[in-house]
Design a protein around this motif. Structure first.
Motif, mmCIF file in Angstrom:
data_model
loop_
_atom_site.group_PDB
_atom_site.id
_atom_site.type_symbol
_atom_site.label_atom_id
_atom_site.label_comp_id
_atom_site.label_asym_id
_atom_site.label_seq_id
_atom_site.Cartn_x
_atom_site.Cartn_y
_atom_site.Cartn_z
ATOM 1 N N PHE A 186 0.825 -1.203 0.000
ATOM 2 C CA PHE A 186 0.000 0.000 0.000
ATOM 3 C C PHE A 186 0.855 1.247 0.000
ATOM 4 O O PHE A 186 0.507 2.256 -0.602
ATOM 5 N N PHE A 187 1.981 1.153 0.659
ATOM 6 C CA PHE A 187 2.905 2.272 0.644
ATOM 7 C C PHE A 187 3.323 2.562 -0.797
ATOM 8 O O PHE A 187 3.312 3.711 -1.241
ATOM 9 N N ALA A 214 0.556 4.210 -2.782
ATOM 10 C CA ALA A 214 0.243 5.595 -2.415
ATOM 11 C C ALA A 214 1.404 6.545 -2.699
ATOM 12 O O ALA A 214 1.201 7.742 -2.859
ATOM 13 N N ILE A 240 -3.585 12.600 -2.260
ATOM 14 C CA ILE A 240 -4.146 11.557 -1.397
ATOM 15 C C ILE A 240 -4.226 12.052 0.045
ATOM 16 O O ILE A 240 -3.305 12.698 0.535
ATOM 17 N N SER A 262 -4.117 10.805 3.707
ATOM 18 C CA SER A 262 -3.665 9.567 4.324
ATOM 19 C C SER A 262 -4.211 9.382 5.726
ATOM 20 O O SER A 262 -4.031 10.217 6.604
ATOM 21 N N GLY A 292 -3.296 6.503 6.865
ATOM 22 C CA GLY A 292 -2.492 5.287 6.954
ATOM 23 C C GLY A 292 -1.265 5.403 7.832
ATOM 24 O O GLY A 292 -0.460 4.484 7.913
ATOM 25 N N VAL A 293 -1.120 6.548 8.496
ATOM 26 C CA VAL A 293 0.137 6.766 9.207
ATOM 27 C C VAL A 293 0.078 6.319 10.668
ATOM 28 O O VAL A 293 -0.844 6.643 11.393
ATOM 29 N N ALA A 316 -5.957 6.943 1.701
ATOM 30 C CA ALA A 316 -5.129 5.789 2.042
ATOM 31 C C ALA A 316 -5.432 5.325 3.459
ATOM 32 O O ALA A 316 -5.410 6.117 4.396
ATOM 33 N N ALA A 317 -5.761 4.046 3.579
ATOM 34 C CA ALA A 317 -5.939 3.428 4.896
ATOM 35 C C ALA A 317 -5.389 2.013 4.770
ATOM 36 O O ALA A 317 -5.142 1.536 3.657
ATOM 37 N N VAL A 318 -5.193 1.348 5.882
ATOM 38 C CA VAL A 318 -4.515 0.049 5.813
ATOM 39 C C VAL A 318 -5.526 -1.082 6.019
ATOM 40 O O VAL A 318 -6.293 -1.055 6.986
#
Lengths: 408, 166
Positions: free
Chosen positions: A35-36, A39, A45, A47, A49-50, A360-362
């Motif tokens: 995913f990294f 993105a 985007i 994020s 996701g961090v 972006a999400a995980v």
């Protein structure tokens, strides 16, 4: 000519892999990595996701480090870390979590919490030992267990239990080879925390089966509503627990790589052996900064926790309004909504959310057992960004609903 | 009452960060009822706790000539009214952006804005200095504004975190 060179490089790398340790070869690349890569490089985007604070390290902490560098504090410190820092950590743990460690032989400053976990595992594992890991969890525990020669054994936790580990769940996975239990509460990725009542039956099982506990409490300061209860503070658990923590999350100091481990002097002495032969000591400038954070940083920390708490309310409401089921996370800075109702896997959901709606999400699946069907959304991002992301997630879920209707 | 005061304090903090936040958003952030937030705001507006919703502007980025000076003013207080009357005479001028009564070497700190140096200088020599009680003035022109109301104008602290991290 170029083709030949490329071929040669290809052949070379192919043949070199045969030299690698089988323990390392068996490790799969992390699902987060993919995913990294997806993105990376895109500017528009948002994020979620961090896994790190969106605050900079408080200025007084940075400034203390700069000042120490100006005065020439650039050498090694003692292997276990500056005595003042260990003293500071001992005082802090006493005040905040009712834990008493002797700074002389029960505390070691490490390169982030990550090194502390690695040291603990390497100091304890004999080949084939089983390491119990409640999942979904932080992505590193299982791979570093394997690299250390241990066998990771996942214990699935469930949304219906708010992702808390239960004594029954733990006991069901115990075998004669079970040796270590790795705990991570408050939890990345679920935001679950454990109360004293939750811990007590777990402690009984730990005692009954003579387990050693590595308790990763890196998010201990980030709880909302009730205070963190350290596993080591339970009766009889101090000596069989290695407490791992650090400065990254509470004081927004991720890049400094400064953590620590506390435990029984025998265990710490063993970890110190590995530490001194591999890294010598944690970076001196980071230690200075960490000491400043502990000494004068509580007000800033409270301010940051307040801000996470506000955004926690916003994201939970936003995700629910978007039509996703979401339990209320009590710690860390992640919401972990269920996306099972959309009919997509967590991987498909996260991929489409990223490609089509630029958020972006995980996917929960990368965090191990029990993670499928969920999405990790970090709320360590600004209110305006969160609002925009939540709107986009709402639009995406609405689109999925429409697609479902058309198919039906 | 205590709860309302706490809510008011938190609402003020949120509005100081961003005055455009809606009561609904603030209620969500604070875990409060929207109606309570609205009441708190209305009360604070009425009590003049919230004086105005303004915008912090970095005028240096606007193609618009203006200069600001901070003027230290020494005055003789008036019998019975102290500094109040003279402060009022000064702050009523539209060129004056702020007036503070200070401890220390001078009495009033007056922020004056004009289109150019001459305009500010004229204000000082023609309006401020001639006031009977004014003993002396010292004009300090600001060359650059770095931070105002807690906001750093050229904030280099961008979010440069990785998009995805464990």
């Amino acid at each position: 000519m170029i083709t030949n060179k490329t071929q040669l490089a290809g052949e070379q790398s192919k043949s070199m892999t045969s030299y690698l340790s089988p323990l390392v070869q068996q490790i799969q690349p992390s699902g987060i990595r993919r995913f990294f890569d997806m993105a990376a490089g895109s500017k528009d985007i948002i994020s979620l996701g961090v896994g790190e604070p969106d605050f900079k390290t408080p200025w007084h902490v940075r400034e203390a480090c700069v000042y120490s560098l100006e005065r020439g504090f650039t050498g090694y410190t003692s292997n276990a870390g500056m005595p003042e820092l260990r003293e500071g950590i001992a005082n802090y743990l006493h005040t905040r979590f009712n834990l008493d460690y002797d700074p002389a032989n029960q505390i070691i400053a490490t390169i982030g919490g990550s090194e502390a976990i690695d040291l603990a595992l390497r100091a304890l594992i004999s080949p084939g030992d089983e390491i119990l890991i409640p999942e979904p969890c932080y992505i590193s525990y299982s791979p570093i267990t394997s690299i250390g020669g241990g066998v990771p054994v996942g214990i699935e936790t469930f949304g219906k239990d708010r992702f808390k580990l239960t004594a029954e769940g733990l006991e069901a996975k115990i075998t004669p080879r079970s040796k270590i239990l790795i705990l991570c509460y408050p939890s990345n990725p679920t935001g679950a925390i454990m109360s004293r009542e939750d811990w007590e039956p777990i402690a009984k099982v730990v005692e009954k089966h003579d387990l050693i506990v590595i308790s990763d409490e890196i998010y201990a300061e980030l709880t909302y509503g009730s205070n963190h209860v350290s596993f080591a503070s339970l009766p009889g658990m101090m000596d069989r627990t290695i407490l791992v923590s650090g400065f990254s999350k509470a004081f927004a100091m991720t890049g400094w790589r400064l953590g620590y481990a506390c435990g029984h002097p025998d265990l710490i002495a063993a970890m110190l052996k590995i530490h001194q032969y591999t890294v010598m000591c944690a970076p001196s400038m980071g230690q200075v900064a960490a000491l400043e954070a502990l000494t004068n940083g509580m007000e800033e920390k409270d301010r940051m926790v307040d801000s996470y708490n506000q955004r926690r309310r916003l994201i939970v409401k936003g995700l629910r309004d978007a039509g996703l089921e979401c339990h209320e996370p009590q710690g860390a800075f992640y919401a972990f909504p269920s996306i099972a109702g959309t009919g997509l896997t967590s991987d498909e959901f996260a991929q489409r959310l990223l490609r089509e709606f630029r958020v972006a999400a995980v996917p929960g699946s990368v965090f191990g057992l029990g993670g499928e069907g969920y999405l990790r959304c970090s709320y360590a991002t600004s209110v305006s960004q969160l609002n925009e992301a939540l709107e986009r997630i709402g639009a995406f879920v609405a689109l999925l609903k429409k697609e479902k209707e058309i198919k039906a | 009452m205590e709860q309302m005061n706490e809510l008011k304090r938190k609402v003020l903090e949120l509005l100081k960060e961003d005055a455009r936040r809606t009561p609904a958003l603030m209620a969500t952030l604070l875990g409060a009822e929207e109606e309570d937030v609205k009441t708190a705001i209305a009360q604070m507006e009425q009590e003049h706790v919230i004086v105005k919703y303004a915008t912090v502007v970095n005028w240096d980025k606007v193609d618009d000539e203006r200069v600001t000076a901070l003027i230290e003013v020494q005055i003789t207080p008036e019998r019975g009214r102290g500094f109040e009357g003279i402060a009022e005479r000064i702050y009523l001028y539209p060129q004056v952006k702020s007036v503070y009564l200070m401890s220390g070497a001078y009495d009033l700190l007056v922020e004056v804005e004009g289109r150019n140096l001459r305009e500010v200088a004229n204000f000082v020599s023609e309006k401020l200095s001639p006031i009977d009680s004014v003993l002396s003035t010292k004009t300090n022109f600001t060359l650059k504004k770095y931070k105002q109301d807690g906001i750093i104008f050229e904030d280099h602290e961008e979010d440069n975190r990785l998009m995805i991290s464990p």
